[in-house]
Design an enzyme around this catalytic site. Sequence first.
Site, short mmCIF file in Angstrom:
data_model
loop_
_atom_site.label_atom_id
_atom_site.label_comp_id
_atom_site.label_asym_id
_atom_site.label_seq_id
_atom_site.Cartn_x
_atom_site.Cartn_y
_atom_site.Cartn_z
N GLU A 46 62.19 75.41 3.95
CA GLU A 46 61.32 74.88 4.89
C GLU A 46 61.71 75.92 6.18
O GLU A 46 62.62 76.52 6.09
CB GLU A 46 61.53 73.56 5.25
CG GLU A 46 61.12 72.41 4.37
CD GLU A 46 62.20 71.21 4.36
OE1 GLU A 46 61.42 70.61 5.33
OE2 GLU A 46 62.94 70.99 3.98
N LYS A 54 63.02 76.67 9.65
CA LYS A 54 63.80 76.10 10.70
C LYS A 54 63.30 76.17 11.95
O LYS A 54 63.55 77.28 12.82
CB LYS A 54 65.43 76.86 10.60
CG LYS A 54 66.26 76.00 11.05
CD LYS A 54 67.82 76.49 10.48
CE LYS A 54 68.78 76.12 11.32
NZ LYS A 54 68.85 76.29 12.74
N ASP A 73 63.04 75.96 15.88
CA ASP A 73 64.02 75.91 16.94
C ASP A 73 63.86 75.24 18.16
O ASP A 73 63.15 75.48 18.91
CB ASP A 73 64.18 77.39 17.56
CG ASP A 73 65.16 78.07 18.15
OD1 ASP A 73 66.26 77.27 18.35
OD2 ASP A 73 65.16 79.09 18.58
N TYR A 100 61.54 66.12 9.15
CA TYR A 100 62.15 66.74 7.87
C TYR A 100 63.12 66.17 6.98
O TYR A 100 63.16 66.46 6.19
CB TYR A 100 62.47 68.07 8.26
CG TYR A 100 63.89 68.35 9.28
CD1 TYR A 100 64.89 67.44 8.97
CD2 TYR A 100 63.85 68.93 10.74
CE1 TYR A 100 65.96 67.55 10.20
CE2 TYR A 100 64.67 68.87 11.54
CZ TYR A 100 65.67 68.16 11.29
OH TYR A 100 67.01 68.12 12.08
N CYS A 133 85.22 90.22 50.58
CA CYS A 133 86.07 89.91 51.89
C CYS A 133 87.24 90.69 51.91
O CYS A 133 87.89 90.80 52.89
CB CYS A 133 86.49 88.32 51.81
SG CYS A 133 87.80 88.06 50.94
N CYS A 173 90.14 86.65 43.75
CA CYS A 173 90.11 86.49 45.08
C CYS A 173 90.89 85.28 45.40
O CYS A 173 90.35 84.24 45.22
CB CYS A 173 88.79 86.89 45.89
SG CYS A 173 88.89 86.48 47.57
N CYS A 177 87.00 83.29 51.84
CA CYS A 177 85.94 84.18 51.11
C CYS A 177 84.53 83.77 51.25
O CYS A 177 84.19 82.46 50.63
CB CYS A 177 86.43 84.52 49.70
SG CYS A 177 85.46 85.92 48.84
#
Length: 668
Positions: free
Chosen positions: A113, A115, A117, A222, A407, A422, A427
């Site tokens: 079958e 598949k 998505d 399915y 910065c 940082c 900042c």
Amino acid sequence: MEKVAAEQRVHELHELLNQYNYEYHVLDKPSVPDAEYDRLMRELLQLEDEFPELKTEDSPSVRVGGQVLDSFQKVEHQIPMLSLGNAFNEQDLRDFDRRARQAVGESLSYVCELKIDGLAVSLRYEQGRFVQGSTRGDGTIGEDITVNLKTIRSIPLRLNKEIDIEVRGEAFMPRNSFEKLNAVRLQNEEEPFANPRNAAAGSLRQLDPKIAASRNLDIFLYSIADTRNLGVDSHSDGLDMLDKVGFKTNPERRKCTTIEEVLDYIKEWTEKRPSLKYDIDGIVIKVDSFDQQDELGFTAKSPRWAIAYKFPAEEVVTKLIDIELSVGRTGVITPTAILEPVRVAGTTVQRASLHNEDLIREKDIRIGDSVVVKKAGDIIPEVVNVLVENRTGEEIEFLMPTHCPECESELVRLDGEVALRCMNPKCPAQIREGLIHFVSRNAMNIDGLGEKVISQLFDEQLISDVADIYTLTKEQLIKLERMGEKSADNLLSAIEVSKANSLEKLLFGLGIRHVGAKAAKTLAQHFEIMEKLQVATREELTAINEIGEKMADAIVTYFELPEVHDLLNELREYGINMEYKGPKLVSVEGSDSYFAGKTIVLTGKLEQMSRNEAKAEIEALGGKVTGSVSKSTDLLIAGEAAGSKLTKAEQLQIEIWDEDRLVQELRK
Ligand SMILES: [Zn+2]
């Protein structure tokens, strides 16, 4: 219209709409024009408006969207939704075939079958009526998205046979719906979805079913969760049966008797894949006979009688033009590859995260290199490797800076971390990212306040911390680029609505180190109001199961900061809710219920309540309901026709109650 006549007409409309719907969305053979369907639907909505008592749970009017939810309830899958093992090449498939034949003999056939998505879902029917639909979740616990699934018009609300059945399938967004949706989103300056799968998942996770209804989702079923008593003895028979009772299955399936035929099928669909109206990401191969499936059984993770062949990720070559640095909310500096735009797996890619300096060194990535790019999991663009043979000598080696690009503070590498950070709390990049985080979906979820708007507001100095969001005025907003009067109004009302959010959203939004969305929920549930959490000690925090020492330290340190104290006061003044509004935790010690603190398993069919109702009641009394019997089970509730769980509980000498005893105890 008289009630009796209305009832008669509503019944007729149900029949007609269900029939037209089936013809159009399942058979793809409409017998009436769309306008006729719409006219009948309007008539039904009108009648239901006039006679609300005639509106049923399975009325075709649910297709246009039912009630808006606050959140999704959890659903335990009585039969787990397993995932399949993967095959990535011909050898994997030949190995799978050899193992199967060794176990059950040479006479074996497979069903191949496509598949799809999309998003795996489970649909439950009682007496032929659709009663509950849920997501796969972790396979054992999913979310109840019934109202959204009802809007998918290829899902039958009633079957043409009054059977109890649970079916699994893949909900998906057809490509043309996806393209239309993204075009509209771009027009509205909303972030487009990366691919149809994300769009489908996002649509089904909307709390307002009207949105799901507008997204034109589709489904292919399915498999059947439990095939006993249905009179089918193979997977292919099962699929044929699904067709017969009114479900939509994928027509491209094929029965194969040799692995060569399976490989041909894969080859054929690898070529034909782009011509489909929906995305597929592989081919599923299942042993057809249920007897043989039983014989093959399961590994810990997946069935031995099925495998998913995954199409290889598409790889393309492009040029890496530059490496950009960005500063995240927690100060981490992330290098990003800027690529010459290139199409990969359906979208144009021009950026790919390089994660950190180590990765750049490891792959020896230089500015100007030809690089191979793919999408990991078909979503996230990634630089696979460099084509060293294409180098001209002009390529420039990349050096990480020593100072923050925003910065100029000196960057540090903390012990045990690969990332450079940082550390300057002022900042601007970190503040901006913190603001973006604050309004994001799992945090305060302020619609219309995306990355672009936040950046503009920040650059214009209209906001410098999260509290400032609540001082914004219409005059300020309409001066922004591409912000009309209407969007300004919408944004202001979204900001207003966010004030009422339950505490955990605010907690997560504040961006306390190590406190993710889940921990925020736990904290909110335990402390219920911000004031209590603010003064919580390290000991109180670590006493909570899910809170570790690192997180407890971060929380205490955070709330000790005077700036935080001031910020929270300011937020309070603006009317931001600081109380938890979700389901209350039941204090186990405090509860005198028999169930408090006990682990309970429900099995068999209950007569006086559904299993979910029983579960909810037990949990409300402090009990924990789990799916399988083990030594740690305290009590088994056995309904009609209880099977293996009952046997196991007897073996383990676990206390067993019948339903009457349960009801008696619950009603105490
Ligand atoms: Zn900085």
